[in-house]
Write a protein that holds these residues in place. Structure first.
Motif, PDB file in Angstrom:
ATOM      1  N   PHE A 165       0.836  -1.197   0.000  1.00 43.64           N
ATOM      2  CA  PHE A 165       0.000   0.000   0.000  1.00 43.64           C
ATOM      3  C   PHE A 165       0.871   1.247   0.000  1.00 43.64           C
ATOM      4  O   PHE A 165       0.644   2.174  -0.782  1.00 43.64           O
ATOM      5  CB  PHE A 165      -0.917   0.002   1.230  1.00 43.64           C
ATOM      6  N   ALA A 166       1.869   1.268   0.875  1.00 42.55           N
ATOM      7  CA  ALA A 166       2.758   2.428   0.958  1.00 42.55           C
ATOM      8  C   ALA A 166       3.489   2.650  -0.361  1.00 42.55           C
ATOM      9  O   ALA A 166       3.620   3.793  -0.825  1.00 42.55           O
ATOM     10  CB  ALA A 166       3.755   2.238   2.096  1.00 42.55           C
ATOM     11  N   ALA A 167       3.952   1.559  -0.979  1.00 38.46           N
ATOM     12  CA  ALA A 167       4.660   1.682  -2.248  1.00 38.46           C
ATOM     13  C   ALA A 167       3.731   2.178  -3.352  1.00 38.46           C
ATOM     14  O   ALA A 167       4.113   3.026  -4.174  1.00 38.46           O
ATOM     15  CB  ALA A 167       5.264   0.332  -2.638  1.00 38.46           C
ATOM     16  N   LYS A 168       2.526   1.648  -3.390  1.00 32.08           N
ATOM     17  CA  LYS A 168       1.554   2.042  -4.415  1.00 32.08           C
ATOM     18  C   LYS A 168       1.178   3.516  -4.279  1.00 32.08           C
ATOM     19  O   LYS A 168       1.138   4.253  -5.279  1.00 32.08           O
ATOM     20  CB  LYS A 168       0.312   1.158  -4.288  1.00 32.08           C
ATOM     21  N   VAL A 169       0.897   3.956  -3.068  1.00 32.48           N
ATOM     22  CA  VAL A 169       0.512   5.356  -2.847  1.00 32.48           C
ATOM     23  C   VAL A 169       1.685   6.280  -3.181  1.00 32.48           C
ATOM     24  O   VAL A 169       1.502   7.331  -3.803  1.00 32.48           O
ATOM     25  CB  VAL A 169       0.039   5.566  -1.393  1.00 32.48           C
TER      26      VAL A 169
END
Length: 273
Positions: free
Chosen positions: A178-182
């Motif tokens: 999630f952190a990487a995608k955002v």
């Protein structure tokens, strides 16, 4: 539980009243996202209750366990047990939940932190719901159950009968991906992206290794957990992208045919070609 839902409701009211920064790549909606979170939390509660009601393994079942019945790819982990590996796995597990706080260091992400928080809650609630329901329904002994050096009490305990799938690995992967995608959606041209994605995969992989060493899960349990967590971490932000004009997520209500009342509530997803 009611208190927790009240806090969530207040959070969403505050979120809906605050203007979303136009530079955000995402679009959120009070009712749709509120229904998503409420449904996700409800399924988590249901899953936990189901897990608590699981029966212990019987002595006869324990005696009938055979390593040769385990898939070859998993068999090598049967009998593993390490208390230190179990305790160590909680450090990256809990640490991953704090990753969204790093977005506070960037002005653009900080201006949209309320929105990012909503997406993160949805991601973790969805991952948690999938894990708890699955762990409650699937009967699979952990690797430590095959360790005859452990007490019979530990090997028979119902907690030792939910090896599938790896919840720690799934939750960690959901948080890191999630952190990487955002980060990518807010910073599509960043030179740091290869390192960000590498870290997103490495952290849950390390957790998975520790969970195998601890005797909590087999390799396939962790691979599936990592895959489910990564999928949730990537797809939920993607579903909220502004560019997805043909994709719609909306709350639904079903009624009994005789019109006697509401049957259930949930989310619907539609895609217009």
């Amino acid at each position: 539980m009611h208190r927790y839902l009240t806090v969530l409701l207040v959070f969403f009211i505050c979120f809906s009243l605050s203007a979303q920064n136009g530079t955000s790549p995402y679009k959120t909606d009070f009712w749709k996202d509120g229904a998503w979170v409420t449904g996700g939390v409800g399924l988590n509660v249901l899953g936990v209750l189901m897990i608590q009601n699981k029966d212990n393994l019987s002595t006869a079942d324990l005696e009938a366990l055979n390593r040769e019945d385990i898939w070859a790819v998993d068999r090598w982990a049967a009998g593993n047990y390490s208390k230190s590996a179990d305790e160590l796995s909680y450090i990256p597990f809990y640490g991953s939940f704090a990753l969204p706080l790093l977005f506070l260091s960037s002005r653009n992400e900080r201006n949209n932190f309320g929105q990012i928080s909503v997406l993160f809650i949805e991601t973790m609630a969805t991952t948690g719901a999938m894990f708890t329901i699955t762990a409650a329904l699937v009967e699979k002994s952990r690797p430590l159950v095959y360790n005859k050096g452990l007490s019979e009490e530990d090997r028979l305990d119902s907690d030792a009968q939910r090896s599938f799938f790896a919840g720690h690995t799934a939750a960690t992967a959901a948080a890191t991906f999630f952190a990487a995608k955002v980060f990518q959606d807010f910073n599509p041209d960043s030179a740091a992206l290869p390192y960000i994605w590498t870290g997103a995969a490495a952290i849950p992989a390390f957790v998975g290794y520790l969970r195998i060493d601890a005797g909590k899960h087999f390799l396939t349990d962790n691979l599936i957990g990592l895959g489910i967590g990564a999928a949730c971490g990537i797809l939920i932000p993607q579903l909220h992208k502004k560019e997805n004009k043909n994709l719609e997520v909306y709350p639904t209500v079903q009624f009994n045919i005789n019109g006697s009342g509401m049957n259930s509530r949930g989310l619907g997803i539609s895609y217009r070609f």
